[in-house]
Design an enzyme around this catalytic site. Structure first.
Site, PDB file in Angstrom:
ATOM      1  N   TYR A   1       3.175   9.979   0.620  1.00 16.01           N
ATOM      2  CA  TYR A   1       4.079   9.329   1.560  1.00 16.01           C
ATOM      3  C   TYR A   1       5.526   9.666   1.222  1.00 16.01           C
ATOM      4  CZ  TYR A   1       0.047   6.388   2.785  1.00 16.01           C
ATOM      5  OH  TYR A   1      -1.182   5.922   3.180  1.00 16.01           O
TER       6      TYR A   1
ATOM      7  N   ASP B   1       0.840  -1.196   0.000  1.00 12.13           N
ATOM      8  CA  ASP B   1       0.000   0.000   0.000  1.00 12.13           C
ATOM      9  C   ASP B   1       0.876   1.248   0.000  1.00 12.13           C
ATOM     10  OD1 ASP B   1      -2.890   1.095   0.510  1.00 12.13           O
ATOM     11  OD2 ASP B   1      -1.591   2.183   1.897  1.00 12.13           O
TER      12      ASP B   1
END
Length: 385
Positions: free
Chosen positions: A123, A118
């Site tokens: 991020y 994921d």
């Protein structure tokens, strides 16, 4: 080279900075400074070679009839979508994993048997994740089709004309030809531009998430991704998408654990054949904005007692709690022993009483509350939602 250097410096900077002063408390994604909220764009150089997926993406297998796939000796439960898209119910999370450690963590995860990774644009570690995947492909450990990759469209790319560009940035960073599952990271839209994180309401954008999702449908038509879905959507917002979409959302990824059960949302998604993925399934104890003295579900006496009864760790009990309710989990760790431990949850089940007891711990305690955009018109976590 200069563009790449500037981008890397910005990406690395956000792991070491304090929250912007305009926010009430730490932001629920990263430690950053108001002058450290920019991200340079990179040119797109990848070309899709995935098969075209024009038909509706519908869940064809309820969690009651899950199949299993043996991966590195681990029989991981699988939910299957139309077209044979296999969605492993245990994934590996990469949120808040710094670029200098996430690569080794992903390689360890693949060696342990994880085949679902994921990711997300914001991020800021997709390059390293992608390199780790390519390393394992080069070693012959996996083939591209063996691993399921999820990534997410960040809120600055919600305008329909920006959706494909946001998608392609993740595709380029991951170094892949297609994505298995592409999610809208959250309903609120932010103004497009290099400032990726809002510091006040002037950074909000009014783009309707329904229009964003409609733009994502063309990515499936073009074969760029195999399935599309949502994240952090409440019941009413999900219903709006379902009423207006051509390709149904396959997944809604939301925060779930015994302190935040969200049973109404879970039941609604199941009634619509939308798979639920639980992020922060362990209560996100290692997030960098955790508050001193906050209640930690991993340390709850009830969880500890159930773990003792089963001869398992509290983390394994919490993961099994989701799996036994038909919910996909994506635990995150960068510690090799915990990465392996989090996958060792398939040799036991919780009792019905265990599940009922854990559900009774519900405090509506949301650790990732998106408070940085609580005044946005599409903020998903109002009490009425």
């Amino acid at each position: 080279m200069q563009l790449q250097t500037a981008r890397d410096k910005n990406r690395d900077r956000r792991f070491h900075m304090n929250p912007p002063p305009a926010l009430n408390g730490p932001p629920p994604f990263y430690k950053l400074a108001s002058k450290g909220c920019e991200r340079q764009r990179s040119p797109v150089t990848r070309r899709c070679t995935a098969p075209r997926r024009v038909a509706e993406v519908l869940l064809t297998c309820q969690t009651e009839s899950v199949s299993f796939s043996t991966m590195a000796g681990v029989a991981v439960p699988i939910v299957e979508l139309t077209g044979g898209v296999k969605f492993p119910m245990i994934g590996f999370g990469t949120w808040q994993s710094a670029p200098d450690v996430v690569g080794n963590a992903v390689r360890t995860a693949i060696d342990a048997g994880y085949r679902h990774i994921d990711c997300a644009w914001n991020y800021f570690n997709e390059k390293e994740v992608g390199q780790a995947i390519k390393d394992k492909i080069a070693e012959g450990k996996i083939k591209r089709e063996d691993v399921f990759i999820t990534t997410k469209l960040w809120c600055t790319y919600h305008r329909p004309e920006d959706v494909k560009r946001g998608f392609q940035e993740s595709l380029n960073d991951l170094g892949l030809d297609y994505i298995d599952l592409f999610l809208i990271h959250g309903p609120p839209a932010f103004k497009p531009g290099p400032k990726w994180f809002p510091t006040d309401d002037s950074d909000f954008d009014d783009t309707d998430y329904v229009d964003t999702f409609k733009a994502m449908e063309s990515l499936v038509d073009e074969g760029l991704c195999r399935a599309i879905g949502l994240s952090n959507f409440n019941t009413q917002q999900l219903e709006r998408v379902l009423q207006n979409c051509r390709i149904k959302p396959a997944v809604n990824q939301v925060e779930l654990h015994p302190y935040l059960v969200q049973q109404k949302l879970v039941d609604y998604c199941k009634s619509k054949n939308v798979v639920i993925t639980a992020y922060s399934p362990l209560g996100s104890p290692g997030r960098d904005f955790a508050q001193p003295g906050e209640a930690r579900v991993l340390e709850d006496p009830v969880v500890l007692d159930i773990a003792k009864n089963h001869g398992k760790t509290p983390a394994q009990v919490l993961l099994r709690y989701h799996l036994d309710r038909g919910i996909v989990v994506i635990p995150k760790s960068v510690t090799p022993s915990r990465i392996k431990e989090n996958l060792q949850v398939l040799d036991f089940s919780l009792t019905a009483d265990d599940i009922k007891t854990l559900g009774s711990l519900d405090r509506k305690n949301r650790y990732v509350d998106w408070s940085f955009c609580k005044t946005h018109k599409y903020f998903p976590f109002n009490d009425s939602a």
